[in-house]
Design a protein around this motif. Sequence first.
Motif, PDB file in Angstrom:
ATOM      1  N   THR A 131       0.808  -1.221   0.000  1.00 20.55           N
ATOM      2  CA  THR A 131       0.000   0.000   0.000  1.00 20.55           C
ATOM      3  C   THR A 131       0.842   1.271   0.000  1.00 20.55           C
ATOM      4  N   LEU A 132       2.156   1.148   0.151  1.00 16.14           N
ATOM      5  CA  LEU A 132       3.004   2.342   0.235  1.00 16.14           C
ATOM      6  C   LEU A 132       3.914   2.551  -0.971  1.00 16.14           C
ATOM      7  N   VAL A 133       4.238   1.506  -1.724  1.00 11.79           N
ATOM      8  CA  VAL A 133       5.214   1.647  -2.804  1.00 11.79           C
ATOM      9  C   VAL A 133       4.598   2.082  -4.140  1.00 11.79           C
ATOM     10  N   PRO A 134       3.533   1.441  -4.648  1.00 13.00           N
ATOM     11  CA  PRO A 134       3.000   1.868  -5.952  1.00 13.00           C
ATOM     12  C   PRO A 134       2.487   3.317  -5.929  1.00 13.00           C
ATOM     13  N   ASP A 135       2.497   3.953  -7.096  1.00 12.38           N
ATOM     14  CA  ASP A 135       2.112   5.366  -7.195  1.00 12.38           C
ATOM     15  C   ASP A 135       0.614   5.637  -7.040  1.00 12.38           C
ATOM     16  N   LEU A 136      -0.225   4.644  -7.272  1.00 12.62           N
ATOM     17  CA  LEU A 136      -1.675   4.817  -7.182  1.00 12.62           C
ATOM     18  C   LEU A 136      -2.235   3.843  -6.157  1.00 12.62           C
ATOM     19  N   HIS A 137      -3.084   4.349  -5.270  1.00 16.28           N
ATOM     20  CA  HIS A 137      -3.804   3.495  -4.319  1.00 16.28           C
ATOM     21  C   HIS A 137      -5.292   3.723  -4.550  1.00 16.28           C
ATOM     22  N   VAL A 138      -5.976   2.679  -4.977  1.00 14.83           N
ATOM     23  CA  VAL A 138      -7.431   2.713  -5.124  1.00 14.83           C
ATOM     24  C   VAL A 138      -7.981   1.967  -3.917  1.00 14.83           C
ATOM     25  N   CYS A 139      -8.789   2.654  -3.113  1.00 22.24           N
ATOM     26  CA  CYS A 139      -9.262   2.074  -1.854  1.00 22.24           C
ATOM     27  C   CYS A 139     -10.787   2.069  -1.815  1.00 22.24           C
ATOM     28  N   VAL A 140     -11.347   0.928  -1.486  1.00 21.04           N
ATOM     29  CA  VAL A 140     -12.790   0.772  -1.360  1.00 21.04           C
ATOM     30  C   VAL A 140     -13.160   0.878   0.116  1.00 21.04           C
ATOM     31  N   VAL A 141     -14.026   1.842   0.433  1.00 24.96           N
ATOM     32  CA  VAL A 141     -14.509   2.042   1.796  1.00 24.96           C
ATOM     33  C   VAL A 141     -16.026   1.903   1.770  1.00 24.96           C
ATOM     34  N   ARG A 142     -16.555   1.021   2.570  1.00 21.48           N
ATOM     35  CA  ARG A 142     -18.015   0.844   2.627  1.00 21.48           C
ATOM     36  C   ARG A 142     -18.610   1.869   3.590  1.00 21.48           C
ATOM     37  N   ALA A 143     -19.777   2.368   3.272  1.00 20.90           N
ATOM     38  CA  ALA A 143     -20.419   3.415   4.075  1.00 20.90           C
ATOM     39  C   ALA A 143     -20.536   3.023   5.545  1.00 20.90           C
ATOM     40  N   GLU A 144     -20.797   1.760   5.811  1.00 19.73           N
ATOM     41  CA  GLU A 144     -20.948   1.330   7.211  1.00 19.73           C
ATOM     42  C   GLU A 144     -19.616   1.301   7.956  1.00 19.73           C
ATOM     43  N   GLN A 145     -18.508   1.453   7.244  1.00 18.52           N
ATOM     44  CA  GLN A 145     -17.190   1.510   7.882  1.00 18.52           C
ATOM     45  C   GLN A 145     -16.812   2.929   8.300  1.00 18.52           C
ATOM     46  N   VAL A 146     -17.587   3.909   7.887  1.00 19.28           N
ATOM     47  CA  VAL A 146     -17.270   5.306   8.188  1.00 19.28           C
ATOM     48  C   VAL A 146     -17.841   5.678   9.557  1.00 19.28           C
ATOM     49  N   VAL A 147     -16.963   6.207  10.409  1.00 16.42           N
ATOM     50  CA  VAL A 147     -17.360   6.638  11.745  1.00 16.42           C
ATOM     51  C   VAL A 147     -17.066   8.128  11.896  1.00 16.42           C
ATOM     52  N   ALA A 148     -17.583   8.714  12.959  1.00 20.91           N
ATOM     53  CA  ALA A 148     -17.499  10.159  13.136  1.00 20.91           C
ATOM     54  C   ALA A 148     -16.091  10.673  13.403  1.00 20.91           C
ATOM     55  N   ASP A 149     -15.362  10.034  14.339  1.00 20.00           N
ATOM     56  CA  ASP A 149     -14.089  10.633  14.756  1.00 20.00           C
ATOM     57  C   ASP A 149     -13.056   9.557  15.103  1.00 20.00           C
ATOM     58  N   VAL A 150     -11.887  10.017  15.499  1.00 20.38           N
ATOM     59  CA  VAL A 150     -10.775   9.117  15.795  1.00 20.38           C
ATOM     60  C   VAL A 150     -11.117   8.158  16.936  1.00 20.38           C
ATOM     61  N   GLN A 151     -11.767   8.659  17.964  1.00 24.73           N
ATOM     62  CA  GLN A 151     -12.139   7.786  19.089  1.00 24.73           C
ATOM     63  C   GLN A 151     -13.013   6.636  18.611  1.00 24.73           C
ATOM     64  N   ASP A 152     -13.989   6.933  17.767  1.00 27.27           N
ATOM     65  CA  ASP A 152     -14.853   5.871  17.232  1.00 27.27           C
ATOM     66  C   ASP A 152     -14.045   4.888  16.387  1.00 27.27           C
ATOM     67  N   ALA A 153     -13.087   5.408  15.617  1.00 28.60           N
ATOM     68  CA  ALA A 153     -12.259   4.540  14.779  1.00 28.60           C
ATOM     69  C   ALA A 153     -11.422   3.607  15.638  1.00 28.60           C
ATOM     70  N   VAL A 154     -10.802   4.141  16.663  1.00 26.63           N
ATOM     71  CA  VAL A 154      -9.945   3.329  17.527  1.00 26.63           C
ATOM     72  C   VAL A 154     -10.756   2.220  18.194  1.00 26.63           C
ATOM     73  N   SER A 155     -12.017   2.496  18.511  1.00 28.56           N
ATOM     74  CA  SER A 155     -12.837   1.463  19.154  1.00 28.56           C
ATOM     75  C   SER A 155     -13.116   0.294  18.212  1.00 28.56           C
ATOM     76  N   ARG A 156     -12.971   0.507  16.909  1.00 30.39           N
ATOM     77  CA  ARG A 156     -13.180  -0.569  15.934  1.00 30.39           C
ATOM     78  C   ARG A 156     -11.888  -1.324  15.598  1.00 30.39           C
ATOM     79  N   LEU A 157     -10.761  -0.807  15.995  1.00 29.71           N
ATOM     80  CA  LEU A 157      -9.481  -1.396  15.596  1.00 29.71           C
ATOM     81  C   LEU A 157      -8.983  -2.419  16.600  1.00 29.71           C
ATOM     82  N   ASP A 158      -8.314  -3.417  16.092  1.00 30.19           N
ATOM     83  CA  ASP A 158      -7.676  -4.433  16.929  1.00 30.19           C
ATOM     84  C   ASP A 158      -6.267  -3.929  17.241  1.00 30.19           C
TER      85      ASP A 158
END
Length: 195
Positions: A131-158
């Motif tokens: 994800t860091l070397v090629p010049d183009l990154h195409v990323c698929v994000v599903r709407a249900e994966q979007v959260v309001a803020d960093v705290q909400d994101a951290v609560s979803r991360l392992d």
Amino acid sequence: MSARDEVLARVRAATATAVAPPLERPTAESRPGDVALFVERVADYRAVVERCTTDELAARLAEVVGERRVVVPEGFAVPGLALPGAVADDHLSATDLDDLDGVVTTATVGIAETGTIVLDHGPGQGRRAVTLVPDLHVCVVRAEQVVADVQDAVSRLDPTRPHTWISGPSATSDIELDRVEGVHGPRQLHVLVVG
């Protein structure tokens, strides 16, 4: 023994058998408005961002990638998707990755407030180098994966998994404040928000 040493000895004795309670992590739900703000903030970073439905995803990905040679990590699956230039990551070297045009991944979470995408390098996301070397990154994000803020994101991360936080294409500025893109990662970020 000094008074300080005596107090510390008592504290150590009192806490020697203490058991920390399990960490309870709140679950973050996507809210109305989070996705629209996420799209706006991702675009602010000079990334290309567009919305599509699940039924449109395969066609949009094929159009965005075109004939480019891209790495498609194991576990990335979109029904009906055909990418003629798709390359499997068989532990490609940095040189091999640099010779490719891009990478197509999924994400773990998107953060509306900051326009940040977080990868935990699980299925469909590939290893960090992919994800860091090629010049183009195409990323698929599903709407249900979007959260309001960093705290909400951290609560979803392992916390035991590696994380890569992406806020737009890689960019830095030199001492004269001239913007240089692609120094620490992809020069181009194209985000497809599904749903």
